[in-house]
Every structure is written in C-alpha cells, then in structure tokens.
Enzyme design. Structure first.
Site: not given
Ligand code: GTP
Length: 361
Positions: A106, A157, A217
């Site tokens: 992201d 955070k 992001d």
């Molecule tokens: P929020 O629910 O809004 O916090 O978003 P998110 O689920 O995308 O979590 P976050 O922004 O912390 O994740 C950062 C990056 O890691 C993003 O590009 C997510 O798609 C990816 N990501 C988070 N959790 C996983 C996971 O369990 N598996 C994979 N493959 N990617 C993940």
C-alpha cells in the site's frame, strides 16, 4: 534482485473501498494501484516480483497474470490463513535465495532503491529499513536510530508524549535470506512487532535508510485521495501528470459543448458529460460514467460506471463502482462503496462512509 510485495492484508482502514476490491487494486488514475508499484520497481530494474496474497487474492492474479504486459515476471504466493507481514515472507521462502527487497503493497514512493542497496551493502546489514519523515507519527511505527544509522528501537503507534523522532518505518526493506530462519513457518508473524524487535535484542545488523523521497501509504480513504490528487497535480514525476493542469479525456467520451472542465482532470473511456456540468480538478472519473446536466464535481475520485445525476454537487468525495446518485444530491467529503444508490436530493453528513449496496434516501 527479486522484490516481494505484501498484498494480503484486510485493508480495514480503507473500507468501504476495500470491501470488494483488494487495497492493491483500488484505482489510482484509473489503473489498479499495484500497476504503479510494478512500474516503479521495473523502472528500478527489478523485474522478478513475488506477490504474497491472502484476503481477496483472485482479482489480482486475474488482472496481472504473469506480469508480461508490464514487462515484469510475477509469481504468486497464496496464504490460506493470514500469516502477517513476516509470516507471508516465510511462506514464500522457496523463491528467496539471495538479498531481496520487500514492500508493503500500500506504499507509493520514489525511494532510490539502488542507493538503498549500496548503503545496505556498505553497512553489511542483515536488514535495512527505509525511513520517511511524517508530520504526525502517532499513526505509524517510529524507528529510532543510533550513530551510524543502526536501528536502536521500534515504537508502534506512540502517544504524543512518547514521540522522539518523526522518522517512521516506510514499509520498504532490503533483507538477507538468513533472516528467514528467524521466522516460524506456518504461523502469523509480524515484522514490526516480532521479527525486527527480536533482531535488535540479538544485536543483529539492522540499519535505517532515511529518505525524504515522495512517500505515501494509501491505507485510508484520505491518503488514497491524496495520492490521486498528488499524481494529478504533477507531484508523481514520471508516474502521474507532468504539468499539473492537464485535461485528459478518454476515447469514446461525449462532452456537451457547454460543459466546463478545469484541470487537472482525467476522464476514462466512454463517459458522457452533460450540459453545463462543471468539473473542477483535481478530479478522476473512471470509464463508462455519466455526469448529468448541471452536475458539479470538485476534487473527487469517481470509479467506473457511476452516474452523477443532474444538479448533484460532489466535493472532496470518493464514489466507487456502479453508484447511482440521482438528481439534486449533495455529497461533501463522503466515501461511497460499490453499488450505492442515492435517491433525489440525498445529502449525507460530511465524513460519511457508506457500505456497498446501500439505498440512501
Ligand atoms: P489495515 O487493516 O487497514 O491495517 O490494513 P492491512 O490489513 O493492509 O494491514 P497493514 O496496512 O498493516 O499491512 C501492511 C501491508 O502488509 C499491506 O500491503 C498488507 O496488504 C500486507 N499484509 C498485512 N497482513 C498481511 C498478511 O497476513 N499476509 C500478506 N500476504 N500480506 C499482509
């Protein structure tokens, strides 16, 4: 060198936009966000890319396939349950036999990856973490560094009283494959909360790479809008509009001669823009939309197959696919998920986020 992109998260902060559409596929300048990231990697000479998928995996592979159309080679590593950021890398271990780059899926950035790699090698780092400055670090993971750029502490955070730096983890890492042995297989494991703090505890060579290159992001609707605006206004370098006041109209559009458009504006294919409609950029309109007579659109992002009814006023809003706003409505700072229908004269509270499929009266 290979890159691995994490695209398997739930994207809860981006709801309702991410309910039907994976965060990495939300349209930015009318193409999926991930297209911009893949073009950036390709421009850095990185062609072999692994996408780690979980939540809403199918649309990504259906759209990008093997990556040939963008000049990259894509492979997919799919998780059947969420493994977290580090767990996702462990799950893709079979593809990783040399130093590799990891990106959160992201993030949009102009970070100089070659310079980061040089610094990584000079320091003989096991992990290098890109850092970026932000105005309000409370929503992010702070990274404190000691002399020589070695990471000394992570603070997720923080409260305002805990803030010691405005440099945050920018979600881009260069990692040596030895790190994979620190990640348990088949378990949910996080870079930020588990792996990196453990490497620090064991005095491993974890270095920061601070950069003030463009970075954003798209994790929330506000930031998603901002990226569209920035790219339209010429802040995206080669990835967006070059001058910041252009008007680009797609093939097959029908514009009424009395419609007024002030750039920067991007209109997708086969749109109809009615008499005295007024579009004041920065605005993106997806393909097959209908902006009816006297409607006004300002600083907004409209996805595909949307109808903005006659005399509607849409300001600083995001309207997802197949929404139908009937005549005379007022939409200010709202986010509508897919397939929302709004009756005539509808005026949701500014700040509203409306789930897909709702009928608004
Ligand atoms: P929020 O629910 O809004 O916090 O978003 P998110 O689920 O995308 O979590 P976050 O922004 O912390 O994740 C950062 C990056 O890691 C993003 O590009 C997510 O798609 C990816 N990501 C988070 N959790 C996983 C996971 O369990 N598996 C994979 N493959 N990617 C993940």
């Amino acid at each position: 060198m290979k890159a691995i992109i994490l695209v398997g998260g739930q994207g809860t902060r981006l709801r309702p936009l991410s309910i039907n559409t994976p965060k990495s596929m939300v349209p930015v300048l009318n193409v999926p966000f991930l297209s911009h990231v893949l073009r950036y990697l390709s421009s850095c000479g990185i062609k072999d890319i692994i996408l780690t998928q979980g939540h809403l995996a199918a649309p990504i592979e259906q759209y990008f396939g093997n990556g040939q159309s963008l000049g990259v080679n894509l492979v997919y590593s799919v998780e059947h349950e969420a493994l977290g950021t580090a767990g996702a890398i462990k799950n893709a271990e079979r593809y990783l036999d040399d130093t590799f780059i990891t990106l959160n899926g992201d993030i949009f950035t102009h970070l100089d990856l070659s310079a980061m790699l040089r610094a990584h090698r000079d320091k003989k780092a096991l992990v290098s973490i890109a850092l970026t400055p932000v105005d309000d670090p409370t929503k992010y993971g702070l990274v404190e560094t000691a002399d020589g750029g070695r990471v000394s502490r992570f603070l997720e955070k923080p409260s305002p009283a805990q803030i010691t730096t405005n440099m945050i983890n920018a979600g881009t890492y260069i990692i040596e494959p030895e790190v994979l042995k620190y990640i348990p297989a088949g378990e949910n494991h996080s870079f930020e909360r588990q792996l990196f703090p453990r490497l620090l505890n064991e005095c491993q060579a974890v270095y920061a790479y601070p950069s003030s290159a463009y970075w954003i992001d798209i994790g929330s609707p506000e930031k998603y809008s901002q990226l569209n605006r920035d790219l339209l206004c010429g802040e995206g370098g080669d990835f967006g509009f070059s001058r910041g006041n252009e008007i680009v109209i797609g093939r097959g559009c029908q514009l009424h001669p009395t419609a007024r458009i002030s750039g920067p504006v991007l209109v997708g294919e086969n749109c109809i823009i009615g008499a005295n409609a007024c579009i004041a950029g920065p605005v993106v309109i997806g393909a097959e939309c209908r902006i009816e007579d006297e409607a006004t659109l300002t600083e907004s992002v409209i996805w595909q197959n949307v109808t903005i009814g006659a005399e509607c006023k849409v300001v600083s809003s995001i309207i997802a696919n197949h929404c139908h706003l009937k005549a005379g409505g007022k939409y200010e700072n709202v986010v509508l998920g897919d397939n929302v229908t709004a009756e005539c004269g509808c005026a949701p509270e500014p700040g509203s986020k409306i789930s897909p499929g709702i009928l608004m009266i």
